[in-house]
Design a protein around this motif. Structure first.
Motif, PDB file in Angstrom:
ATOM      1  N   UNK A 492       0.830  -1.211   0.000  1.00  0.00           N
ATOM      2  CA  UNK A 492       0.000   0.000   0.000  1.00  0.00           C
ATOM      3  C   UNK A 492       0.862   1.259   0.000  1.00  0.00           C
ATOM      4  N   UNK A 493       1.920   1.246   0.831  1.00  0.00           N
ATOM      5  CA  UNK A 493       2.767   2.445   0.888  1.00  0.00           C
ATOM      6  C   UNK A 493       3.428   2.681  -0.463  1.00  0.00           C
ATOM      7  N   UNK A 494       3.894   1.576  -1.067  1.00  0.00           N
ATOM      8  CA  UNK A 494       4.538   1.680  -2.369  1.00  0.00           C
ATOM      9  C   UNK A 494       3.539   2.221  -3.397  1.00  0.00           C
ATOM     10  N   UNK A 495       2.312   1.723  -3.341  1.00  0.00           N
ATOM     11  CA  UNK A 495       1.299   2.182  -4.295  1.00  0.00           C
ATOM     12  C   UNK A 495       1.004   3.660  -4.100  1.00  0.00           C
ATOM     13  N   UNK A 496       0.951   4.087  -2.820  1.00  0.00           N
ATOM     14  CA  UNK A 496       0.657   5.502  -2.551  1.00  0.00           C
ATOM     15  C   UNK A 496       1.775   6.398  -3.047  1.00  0.00           C
ATOM     16  N   UNK A 497       3.024   5.927  -2.878  1.00  0.00           N
ATOM     17  CA  UNK A 497       4.165   6.774  -3.225  1.00  0.00           C
ATOM     18  C   UNK A 497       4.474   6.736  -4.712  1.00  0.00           C
ATOM     19  N   UNK A 498       4.475   5.529  -5.270  1.00  0.00           N
ATOM     20  CA  UNK A 498       4.940   5.442  -6.650  1.00  0.00           C
ATOM     21  C   UNK A 498       4.034   4.597  -7.544  1.00  0.00           C
ATOM     22  N   UNK A 499       2.822   4.301  -7.062  1.00  0.00           N
ATOM     23  CA  UNK A 499       1.909   3.536  -7.902  1.00  0.00           C
ATOM     24  C   UNK A 499       1.535   4.329  -9.142  1.00  0.00           C
ATOM     25  N   UNK A 500       1.273   3.624 -10.212  1.00  0.00           N
ATOM     26  CA  UNK A 500       0.926   4.294 -11.463  1.00  0.00           C
ATOM     27  C   UNK A 500      -0.403   5.017 -11.286  1.00  0.00           C
ATOM     28  N   UNK A 501      -0.461   6.272 -11.752  1.00  0.00           N
ATOM     29  CA  UNK A 501      -1.708   7.017 -11.608  1.00  0.00           C
ATOM     30  C   UNK A 501      -2.755   6.482 -12.568  1.00  0.00           C
ATOM     31  N   UNK A 502      -3.999   6.461 -12.104  1.00  0.00           N
ATOM     32  CA  UNK A 502      -5.066   5.985 -12.979  1.00  0.00           C
ATOM     33  C   UNK A 502      -6.299   6.872 -12.810  1.00  0.00           C
ATOM     34  N   UNK A 503      -7.007   7.074 -13.888  1.00  0.00           N
ATOM     35  CA  UNK A 503      -8.282   7.786 -13.785  1.00  0.00           C
ATOM     36  C   UNK A 503      -9.390   6.930 -14.384  1.00  0.00           C
ATOM     37  N   UNK A 504      -9.059   5.660 -14.599  1.00  0.00           N
ATOM     38  CA  UNK A 504     -10.061   4.762 -15.164  1.00  0.00           C
ATOM     39  C   UNK A 504     -11.209   4.610 -14.180  1.00  0.00           C
ATOM     40  N   UNK A 505     -12.418   4.897 -14.644  1.00  0.00           N
ATOM     41  CA  UNK A 505     -13.550   4.881 -13.722  1.00  0.00           C
ATOM     42  C   UNK A 505     -13.872   3.478 -13.240  1.00  0.00           C
ATOM     43  N   UNK A 506     -13.899   2.558 -14.176  1.00  0.00           N
ATOM     44  CA  UNK A 506     -14.366   1.223 -13.830  1.00  0.00           C
ATOM     45  C   UNK A 506     -13.299   0.196 -14.188  1.00  0.00           C
ATOM     46  N   UNK A 507     -12.326   0.055 -13.289  1.00  0.00           N
ATOM     47  CA  UNK A 507     -11.194  -0.800 -13.610  1.00  0.00           C
ATOM     48  C   UNK A 507     -11.455  -2.268 -13.329  1.00  0.00           C
ATOM     49  N   UNK A 508     -12.613  -2.590 -12.760  1.00  0.00           N
ATOM     50  CA  UNK A 508     -12.834  -3.996 -12.446  1.00  0.00           C
ATOM     51  C   UNK A 508     -14.163  -4.503 -12.977  1.00  0.00           C
ATOM     52  N   UNK A 509     -14.868  -3.687 -13.741  1.00  0.00           N
ATOM     53  CA  UNK A 509     -16.133  -4.166 -14.300  1.00  0.00           C
ATOM     54  C   UNK A 509     -17.269  -4.203 -13.308  1.00  0.00           C
ATOM     55  N   UNK A 510     -17.259  -3.302 -12.331  1.00  0.00           N
ATOM     56  CA  UNK A 510     -18.332  -3.268 -11.342  1.00  0.00           C
ATOM     57  C   UNK A 510     -19.555  -2.567 -11.889  1.00  0.00           C
ATOM     58  N   UNK A 511     -20.676  -2.794 -11.251  1.00  0.00           N
ATOM     59  CA  UNK A 511     -21.933  -2.247 -11.745  1.00  0.00           C
ATOM     60  C   UNK A 511     -22.528  -1.183 -10.834  1.00  0.00           C
ATOM     61  N   UNK A 512     -22.059  -1.108  -9.603  1.00  0.00           N
ATOM     62  CA  UNK A 512     -22.671  -0.171  -8.668  1.00  0.00           C
ATOM     63  C   UNK A 512     -22.163   1.243  -8.942  1.00  0.00           C
ATOM     64  N   UNK A 513     -22.766   2.230  -8.276  1.00  0.00           N
ATOM     65  CA  UNK A 513     -22.528   3.627  -8.649  1.00  0.00           C
ATOM     66  C   UNK A 513     -21.093   4.090  -8.450  1.00  0.00           C
ATOM     67  N   UNK A 514     -20.348   3.466  -7.531  1.00  0.00           N
ATOM     68  CA  UNK A 514     -18.995   3.974  -7.329  1.00  0.00           C
ATOM     69  C   UNK A 514     -18.131   3.767  -8.563  1.00  0.00           C
ATOM     70  N   UNK A 515     -18.546   2.894  -9.474  1.00  0.00           N
ATOM     71  CA  UNK A 515     -17.767   2.662 -10.697  1.00  0.00           C
ATOM     72  C   UNK A 515     -18.186   3.603 -11.811  1.00  0.00           C
ATOM     73  N   UNK A 516     -19.131   4.483 -11.511  1.00  0.00           N
ATOM     74  CA  UNK A 516     -19.579   5.431 -12.534  1.00  0.00           C
ATOM     75  C   UNK A 516     -19.130   6.848 -12.222  1.00  0.00           C
ATOM     76  N   UNK A 517     -18.488   7.023 -11.067  1.00  0.00           N
ATOM     77  CA  UNK A 517     -17.952   8.352 -10.756  1.00  0.00           C
ATOM     78  C   UNK A 517     -16.461   8.378 -11.108  1.00  0.00           C
TER      79      UNK A 517
END
Lengths: 550, 206
Positions: A492-517
């Motif tokens: 988690x720390x590594x991801x926070x510091x140097x994880x690749x930035x993403x703005x993909x809304x729905x990176x896992x194919x979810x259907x609920x509203x959090x994947x539409x924001x």
């Protein structure tokens, strides 16, 4: 009441992480009433407490490596298991998932801009921090760390000279924080669902939070008054619990468990909600038995509030009471099993992706089943007499609490991490961390069942030499588990510091509203409040729906 | 629907949500006192005769007086809400003031009552109480804890109403927007209702 006076149009398209409100810098966080920022505040402090709890747990295991005193004496060991229990329960798992993911995702999943009472929400965080500070004070003040066990059983808790009053005040304050969170969520779910989102179009994580909210609101005040009475007992010697003045210590146990048993469901039910979301997303299938899962959350909340007596089978209740509590305990297994069967049925013919969150979800089902079945063993009156106060019970509740709330929390964090922070994590590292954690977990806790069955008492720093081989296996397990945790925290720390930035809304194919924001979400979540037309889980088999707000 | 527009279906001020929140809060207060009432029920059941004897020492007259004071204060509280809804700010303020005054009167009586009990040695840990039966010790333990917690609620209620008076003066509470006062009223009625249960359980069982 949302306290903002901004105009109707939301011009601000910045993510909540960059949003500039009235304050900037640290103040912009600790004075923010944005539910997402409060969730992150909780995440930070809860993680810190979790790690402290882990260190104490590690020391407990180390002490048990050899018979007799290994690193500490009896008194310090008593303080260890007391403080470990208080931290892990009141500061980690009880707030845990509702305070972090509930705060972050409940408003988004029901299509709201925030919770119903944003300022109250921030207040709960402050109460939580103050409660935590009290625990620190209780540990380090002269007089000694509390040593009564986290259950504060009478009469020891009114006799011991350690810092009980501060410890009890801490749990009282933390209870207040928990009540207000529950109250806030109930009102939010009642009043702030987006247009079109009827009760049965609501995702199942909000359903779980709804059931949890009711448990928090109804039973937490009872432990509040009970612990307050122990304080009064210590200060004024009123005698309501003190047996030498006519008080009844068994009555204390009743009042304590009337809260503390349902509290197990405050820990487990939100985790079940998280798991439900994960399973449906990573098997790309509509959840099986939506209504059954929703209702079973309520059924667990209701039945779970009626079984507290099974903690007291050997305390001296009447046989009738024992019989009734035993029967009710078996009944709770039904809604729990309904959930497990529905999860399994959802997996059937799904296109399962073994992503890190899914691994945690599957491990959850496995561990919860072991924990649940051993729970039924202890609910059996005849067996309970044999198993009471042995490490069997310690193994059981670690399988249940760590296995559900802990694995649910890690699973949820991997599931939603890119959404929350806009960064991806290293999946390989996450998977390695998971397998080490899972292996260590079973090596650590499973021998406790065996030892306990053979008679090894809990809460004892010393033991007979014949138990040593099991204790050694268990302690080695704790090292493996901690290695896994280190990798997970590092990922988690590594991801926070140097994880690749993403703005993909729905990176896992979810259907609920959090994947539409947006990823990460904007300040008030939605550009416009969505209008909900369909159910929450309408997966077309193996096919991702196009993105965009409904 | 374009992304720039906001449908504003989300209300910034939602009295129904506040009201639901308030009722839930009152529910938590009920379960808080519920724990104590449960203890009372258990101990009264196991020590019936001793509770009966112990209750004789309480002054039923003061108890009755306090009951009528608190009931009347609930009336004045309700009247203050009606007054503000009819737009009569000053009348509402007076009624709120009278409610606080009744609260003070209640506490004053409570003070005399407790001092009397303490003077004759009926307080936790005193030698004369410890020489009595366990049932009597429990009765007085419950008496002090339950009426004490209730008195604490009366004090909190008075502070809340004082804040409401300030809000009324500054027109934050007004004819159209008076939910805060109503919520304070709900709280005050709860305090009243709890007393209605405490009164017979302690004063009228002799």
């Amino acid at each position: 009441m949302a306290d903002n006076s901004t105009a109707i149009k939301t011009k601000n398209h910045e993510s909540y992480l960059d949003y500039k409100g009235k304050h900037s810098g640290l103040l912009g966080w600790i004075l923010s009433t944005d539910h997402k920022r409060i969730a992150i505040l909780y995440l930070v402090v809860i993680s810190a407490w979790f790690l402290i709890g882990v260190v104490i747990g590690f020391l407990i295991r180390l002490e048990l490596l050899t018979p007799g005193g290994t690193i500490v004496g009896a008194q310090t060991y008593n303080a260890f298991f007391t403080v470990h229990g208080i931290i892990m329960l009141f500061l980690f798992v009880i707030p845990g998932i509702p305070a972090i993911f509930g705060n972050f995702f409940l408003p988004i999943m029901i299509g709201a801009k925030d919770v119903a009472f944003p300022r109250l929400n921030l207040l709960t965080w402050y109460l939580y921090v103050i409660g935590g500070a009290f625990v620190i004070i209780a540990i380090f003040l002269p007089g000694g760390a509390p040593d009564s066990g986290w259950t504060f059983y009478i009469p020891y808790s009114i006799r011991t000279s350690t810092n009980m009053i501060i410890t009890l005040s801490a749990t009282f304050i933390l209870g207040f924080s928990s009540i207000l969170t529950g109250l806030n969520f109930i009102v939010t779910i009642h009043r702030m669902r987006a247009p079109g989102m009827g009760w049965f179009k609501m995702p199942l994580f909000p359903w779980a939070l709804y059931a949890t909210g009711w448990i928090q609101v109804i039973v937490t005040p009872i432990i509040g008054i009970t612990l307050l009475l122990v304080i009064v007992e210590r200060v004024f010697g009123v005698g309501l619990f003190d047996p030498s003045l006519g008080g009844d210590p068994i009555l204390y146990q009743h009042l304590f468990w009337i809260y503390s048993h349902p509290a197990v469901y405050i820990m487990a039910v939100p985790a079940m909600g998280v798991i439900t979301e994960i399973i449906t997303v990573y098997s790309h299938r509509t959840i099986f038995g939506y209504k059954a899962i929703a209702y079973s959350s309520l059924a667990i909340a209701l039945l779970g509030s009626l079984v507290w007596g099974h903690h007291m089978f050997s305390s001296g209740m009447s046989d009738t009471a024992n019989f009734v509590f035993s029967l009710l305990t078996f009944l709770v297994a039904i809604p729990s099993a309904i959930k497990v069967f529905n999860w399994t049925a959802t997996l059937y013919k799904g296109s399962i992706e073994l992503e890190p969150p899914m691994l945690y979800a599957l491990a959850f089902i496995f561990l919860f089943t072991i924990g649940g079945l051993t729970g039924i063993m202890q609910g059996t009156l005849s067996l309970d007499i044999h198993l009471t106060d042995t490490t069997f019970i310690v193994g059981h509740f670690h399988y249940i609490i760590f296995g559900t709330a802990g694995f649910g929390l890690f699973g949820g964090l991997y599931h939603w991490f890119p959404k929350m922070f806009g960064r991806t994590y290293n999946k390989k590292l996450a998977k390695v961390g998971f397998w080490i954690l899972f292996t260590g977990f079973n090596i650590l806790y499973f021998p406790m069942f065996v030892m306990g069955w053979l008679g090894m008492p809990r809460r004892s720093y010393d033991y007979l030499p014949e138990y040593q081989s099991y204790q050694v296996i268990s302690t080695v397990g704790s090292w493996i588990l901690i290695l896994g945790l280190i990798l997970i925290v590092y990922s988690f720390i590594k991801a926070l510091r140097s994880g690749e930035r993403t703005t993909e809304k729905n990176y896992c194919g979810g259907e609920t509203l959090e994947w539409k924001v947006e990823t990460p979400p904007i300040h008030e979540n939605f550009y416009e409040i969505p209008i909900v037309t369909g159910g929450p889980y309408e997966y077309k088999q193996n096919e991702l729906e196009p993105e965009g707000v409904n | 629907m374009s992304l720039e527009e906001n449908t504003a279906v989300h209300l910034h001020k939602d009295d129904k949500a506040s009201k639901l929140g308030m009722w839930l809060f009152l529910l938590t207060e009920l379960t808080l006192f519920g724990g104590l009432f449960l203890m009372y029920a258990v101990y009264r059941f196991t020590h019936q005769a001793e509770f009966h004897i112990a209750a004789k020492s309480l002054n039923t007259f003061i108890g009755t007086l306090n009951t009528s004071i608190l009931l009347t204060s609930s009336l004045t509280m309700a009247l203050s809400i009606t007054a503000i809804r009819k737009g009569n700010k000053n009348l509402s303020l007076s009624f709120q003031g009278i409610t606080i005054f009744f609260g003070l009167l209640f506490l004053l009586n409570k003070y005399f009552e407790w001092s009397h009990e303490i003077n004759i040695g009926n307080f936790p840990g005193s030698e004369s109480l410890l020489s009595k039966s366990q049932g009597e010790i429990l009765f007085y333990g419950l008496y002090y804890v339950m009426t004490g917690l209730h008195a604490l609620h009366v004090i909190i209620g008075m502070i809340v109403i004082a804040v409401m008076m300030r809000f009324t003066m500054k027109n934050i509470i007004n004819r159209n927007d008076n939910f805060k006062l109503e919520a304070a009223g709900l709280y005050w009625h709860l305090v009243d209702i709890i007393w209605i249960f405490l009164f017979p359980l302690f004063y009228l069982i002799s």
